[in-house]
Design a protein around this motif. Sequence first.
Motif, short mmCIF file in Angstrom:
data_model
loop_
_atom_site.label_atom_id
_atom_site.label_comp_id
_atom_site.label_asym_id
_atom_site.label_seq_id
_atom_site.Cartn_x
_atom_site.Cartn_y
_atom_site.Cartn_z
N SER A 64 34.02 50.44 -20.64
CA SER A 64 33.03 50.74 -21.75
C SER A 64 31.83 49.84 -21.42
O SER A 64 32.00 48.38 -20.95
CB SER A 64 33.36 50.38 -23.24
OG SER A 64 32.23 50.57 -24.05
N PHE A 65 30.67 50.14 -21.44
CA PHE A 65 29.47 49.26 -21.36
C PHE A 65 28.86 48.84 -22.68
O PHE A 65 27.67 48.39 -22.70
CB PHE A 65 28.27 49.95 -20.37
CG PHE A 65 29.04 50.27 -18.98
CD1 PHE A 65 29.20 49.30 -18.22
CD2 PHE A 65 29.17 51.57 -18.71
CE1 PHE A 65 29.65 49.42 -16.87
CE2 PHE A 65 29.68 51.89 -17.27
CZ PHE A 65 30.00 50.85 -16.34
N LEU A 66 29.40 49.06 -23.77
CA LEU A 66 28.89 49.20 -25.19
C LEU A 66 29.12 47.64 -25.43
O LEU A 66 30.15 46.86 -25.26
CB LEU A 66 29.39 49.89 -26.10
CG LEU A 66 29.40 51.46 -26.01
CD1 LEU A 66 30.19 52.19 -27.10
CD2 LEU A 66 27.94 51.92 -25.74
N SER A 71 28.08 48.29 -30.96
CA SER A 71 28.49 49.47 -30.26
C SER A 71 26.93 50.10 -29.57
O SER A 71 26.80 51.27 -29.47
CB SER A 71 29.01 50.57 -31.01
OG SER A 71 30.18 49.82 -31.54
N VAL A 72 26.24 49.10 -28.77
CA VAL A 72 25.05 49.79 -28.23
C VAL A 72 25.22 49.23 -26.86
O VAL A 72 25.75 48.15 -26.59
CB VAL A 72 23.76 49.11 -29.05
CG1 VAL A 72 22.58 49.60 -28.01
CG2 VAL A 72 23.70 49.86 -30.29
N PHE A 119 28.26 43.14 -21.88
CA PHE A 119 27.79 44.10 -20.88
C PHE A 119 29.02 45.01 -20.28
O PHE A 119 28.70 46.04 -19.59
CB PHE A 119 26.94 43.71 -19.99
CG PHE A 119 27.48 42.69 -18.81
CD1 PHE A 119 28.20 43.25 -17.86
CD2 PHE A 119 27.74 41.44 -18.93
CE1 PHE A 119 28.66 42.32 -16.77
CE2 PHE A 119 28.31 40.49 -18.32
CZ PHE A 119 28.74 40.95 -16.90
N LEU A 120 30.10 44.66 -20.55
CA LEU A 120 31.39 45.32 -19.78
C LEU A 120 32.63 45.01 -20.62
O LEU A 120 32.76 44.03 -21.04
CB LEU A 120 31.20 45.28 -18.32
CG LEU A 120 32.66 45.38 -17.53
CD1 LEU A 120 32.68 47.22 -17.42
CD2 LEU A 120 32.75 45.21 -16.17
N SER A 121 33.37 46.13 -20.67
CA SER A 121 34.86 45.94 -21.40
C SER A 121 35.68 46.73 -20.33
O SER A 121 35.45 47.81 -20.21
CB SER A 121 34.76 46.20 -22.68
OG SER A 121 36.13 45.96 -23.17
N LEU A 122 36.69 46.14 -19.82
CA LEU A 122 37.74 46.80 -19.07
C LEU A 122 39.01 47.04 -19.95
O LEU A 122 39.33 45.76 -20.47
CB LEU A 122 38.04 46.00 -17.77
CG LEU A 122 36.88 45.97 -16.82
CD1 LEU A 122 37.09 45.24 -15.52
CD2 LEU A 122 36.22 47.43 -16.30
N LEU A 263 32.40 63.37 -19.77
CA LEU A 263 31.71 62.79 -20.44
C LEU A 263 30.29 62.42 -19.93
O LEU A 263 30.26 61.64 -18.73
CB LEU A 263 32.28 61.54 -21.36
CG LEU A 263 33.56 61.71 -22.13
CD1 LEU A 263 34.13 60.58 -22.50
CD2 LEU A 263 33.47 62.73 -23.11
N ASP A 264 29.15 62.51 -20.62
CA ASP A 264 27.88 62.24 -20.14
C ASP A 264 27.56 60.88 -20.08
O ASP A 264 26.52 60.30 -19.43
CB ASP A 264 26.89 63.31 -20.84
CG ASP A 264 25.47 63.36 -20.04
OD1 ASP A 264 25.49 63.28 -18.76
OD2 ASP A 264 24.47 63.18 -20.61
N THR A 265 28.44 60.37 -21.21
CA THR A 265 28.18 58.85 -21.58
C THR A 265 29.48 58.12 -21.44
O THR A 265 30.62 58.66 -22.08
CB THR A 265 27.40 58.67 -22.90
OG1 THR A 265 26.29 59.23 -22.84
CG2 THR A 265 27.36 57.06 -23.17
N PRO A 266 29.73 57.05 -20.98
CA PRO A 266 30.91 56.43 -20.88
C PRO A 266 31.52 56.18 -22.31
O PRO A 266 30.62 55.45 -22.76
CB PRO A 266 30.80 55.24 -19.93
CG PRO A 266 29.73 55.55 -19.08
CD PRO A 266 28.86 56.34 -20.01
#
Length: 296
Positions: A64-66, A71-72, A119-122, A263-266
């Motif tokens: 996720s890049f949120l 959650s933005v 900026f990133l969550s794996l 999905l258009d958005t991750p």
Amino acid sequence: MAAALPGQAAVINLSASASSVAVGQNFNVDFRISGLSGALGDSLSGFDLNVLFDATAVQLTGFSFLDASGSVNQLDLSEAASFGFFGNAQASGNSIDVFGLSGNSAAALDAGQSDAFRFLSLNFKALAPRAGTAISLDLSDPNLLFTDSGSGSLPYTVNGDSVSLAIGQNTQVPEPGTLLLLLAALPALLLVRRRGAAALALSAGLVAALPASAQQPAPAQASKDASAPAAKAGDAVSGQILEIKGQRAQIRMSNGSVQWVSLDTPVGNLLVGAKISGKLVQGGDTLRLTNISISN
């Protein structure tokens, strides 16, 4: 360890959601940046990095890049002229190639981006027991890059380039009350072997004394409604997220059908179970969900 340019620098930091997990459990590794300011050009507009891990111990299950706090995506701010955010994370062997690129203008990033954010969550799943396994930012990667809002190199330092966690065996222990009842029933079960069917009534009585939760099988997982028509390109759909794999999601549609869509958005694994809606369009061999809206 550090990689910095002269002057004030942003700070990159890694952290894990747990220090120890059991085999089969999921956990997250978050990548944060801090130390940004409102100064001209002092914003993050893109990144390209490699993450090292032991593929025999853990498996990448999502990303996720949120930003966790709101959650933005802080690289995808609301702006009429923006061409959107591009990003992906792909595992190969013991390395994960991750990149992200903002479509926002420098003015929008400098004015609207937070000074510190994730900026990133794996997302990972533990596969095998380990006394300690590391997940780290590859600082020797010649292509490691963080760019500022002017598309130049963003000065940065790294404060914590690695996380380590222990993976234990996944053992389930019966509840104390149920365990005592099972031990009490053991002699009767031995009688069944010695005396045959005559002891079955005694065993049945002891089983009846067990808690209802111990007697009844777990409910079967709800299956796809075979009579429900599959959604198609052009349909506006809504439903519940059942599973996420990379940039694909399995969704139970409002009519009961279950489908995999791109999905258009991750979307990260933390949103499994959430409600999702959007419009389906044809994307090569698969359906792609656009105009995505997610709610609890």
